[in-house]
Write a protein that holds these residues in place. Structure first.
Motif, PDB file in Angstrom:
ATOM      1  N   GLN A 155     -11.225  -7.443  -4.612  1.00 50.10           N
ATOM      2  CA  GLN A 155     -10.038  -7.302  -3.773  1.00 50.10           C
ATOM      3  C   GLN A 155      -9.868  -5.828  -3.419  1.00 50.10           C
ATOM      4  OE1 GLN A 155      -6.683  -8.765  -6.013  1.00 50.10           O
ATOM      5  NE2 GLN A 155      -7.505  -7.938  -7.896  1.00 50.10           N
ATOM      6  N   LEU A 156      -9.292  -5.597  -2.239  1.00 58.19           N
ATOM      7  CA  LEU A 156      -9.001  -4.233  -1.799  1.00 58.19           C
ATOM      8  C   LEU A 156      -7.514  -3.983  -1.882  1.00 58.19           C
ATOM      9  CD1 LEU A 156     -11.147  -3.480   1.387  1.00 58.19           C
ATOM     10  CD2 LEU A 156     -11.511  -2.724  -0.953  1.00 58.19           C
ATOM     11  N   VAL A 157      -7.175  -2.806  -2.371  1.00 56.12           N
ATOM     12  CA  VAL A 157      -5.813  -2.298  -2.370  1.00 56.12           C
ATOM     13  C   VAL A 157      -5.818  -1.126  -1.386  1.00 56.12           C
ATOM     14  CG1 VAL A 157      -3.998  -1.217  -3.747  1.00 56.12           C
ATOM     15  CG2 VAL A 157      -5.526  -2.910  -4.803  1.00 56.12           C
ATOM     16  N   PHE A 158      -4.942  -1.176  -0.389  1.00 63.71           N
ATOM     17  CA  PHE A 158      -4.865  -0.098   0.606  1.00 63.71           C
ATOM     18  C   PHE A 158      -3.693   0.811   0.258  1.00 63.71           C
ATOM     19  CE2 PHE A 158      -7.183  -3.403   2.756  1.00 63.71           C
ATOM     20  CZ  PHE A 158      -8.156  -2.709   3.437  1.00 63.71           C
ATOM     21  N   GLU A 159      -3.958   2.119   0.333  1.00 66.03           N
ATOM     22  CA  GLU A 159      -2.932   3.099   0.005  1.00 66.03           C
ATOM     23  C   GLU A 159      -2.796   4.092   1.144  1.00 66.03           C
ATOM     24  OE1 GLU A 159      -2.870   4.035  -4.440  1.00 66.03           O
ATOM     25  OE2 GLU A 159      -4.990   3.611  -4.021  1.00 66.03           O
ATOM     26  N   GLN A 160      -1.566   4.359   1.519  1.00 71.84           N
ATOM     27  CA  GLN A 160      -1.311   5.347   2.557  1.00 71.84           C
ATOM     28  C   GLN A 160      -1.540   6.730   1.971  1.00 71.84           C
ATOM     29  OE1 GLN A 160       2.608   5.186   4.216  1.00 71.84           O
ATOM     30  NE2 GLN A 160       2.056   6.470   5.945  1.00 71.84           N
ATOM     31  N   THR A 161      -2.248   7.567   2.726  1.00 70.06           N
ATOM     32  CA  THR A 161      -2.497   8.934   2.269  1.00 70.06           C
ATOM     33  C   THR A 161      -1.404   9.853   2.814  1.00 70.06           C
ATOM     34  OG1 THR A 161      -3.904   9.442   4.170  1.00 70.06           O
ATOM     35  CG2 THR A 161      -4.993   8.574   2.203  1.00 70.06           C
TER      36      THR A 161
END
Length: 185
Positions: free
Chosen positions: A161-167
């Protein structure tokens, strides 16, 4: 800040980053999206008896991809029977999906295993979870069976699974490493 399923889908629709082919709606949970296993694996060769080998990543000119290709054989997962991963064995695999974290998207991602697979002993990445801004390719997975029994891997199964994080801001240097544009081979 971690993106929710809604924000992941909105970002895909807006073209901020991409996953191709697009995951179906049932592959999303509240803060992740599941990716599937490519039919291609790289299996480490058994060294000849009596031969001592050591990997030295500190050598000038060390290239992980070239070394891995010389130490492994390509094997396609059998469409009917799958691939039984024995306990204690490390192999390499890829996602079916290509992830494109565009240089200006202000997002990075983390690849994580799935708890349902981890609870039977399947590790999906050893120590390299970060998918950097600027990365565009299928994700290579370091797959190991820590469990007591062989685990059957099947092409197209949900594998990670991918977890997306705002930079915070955009990087001065987007990802340009040796795995940019890698392919399942």
């Amino acid at each position: 800040m971690i993106l929710t399923d809604r924000e992941i889908r909105n970002s895909l629709e807006a073209g901020q980053f991409d996953i191709l082919p697009r995951p179906p709606i049932d592959h999303y949970s509240s803060t992740t999206v599941d990716l599937t296993l490519s039919p291609v694996l790289r299996i480490y060769k058994t060294p000849p008896q009596g031969m001592k080998q050591a990997v030295d990543p500190g050598q000038p000119g060390f290239n992980a991809t070239r070394l891995i290709n010389s130490l492994t054989d390509r094997q396609d997962i059998d469409p009917s029977n799958g691939f039984d991963l024995d306990r204690g064995v490390l192999i390499l695999g890829w996602t079916n999906e290509t992830v494109d974290l565009k240089e200006n998207c202000r997002v990075a991602a983390r690849v994580e295993g799935k708890s349902s697979l981890a609870r039977v002993g399947l590790g999906i990445h050893v120590t390299a979870p970060i998918i950097h801004t600027g990365f565009k390719a299928p994700i290579q997975l370091e797959i190991i069976n820590h469990g007591p029994l062989p685990i059957c891997l099947r092409r197209g199964m949900r594998i990670c699974q991918l977890v997306f994080e705002q930079t915070l801001g955009m990087p001065d240097r987007a990802y340009k490493g040796q795995f940019l544009g890698q392919t399942a081979s």
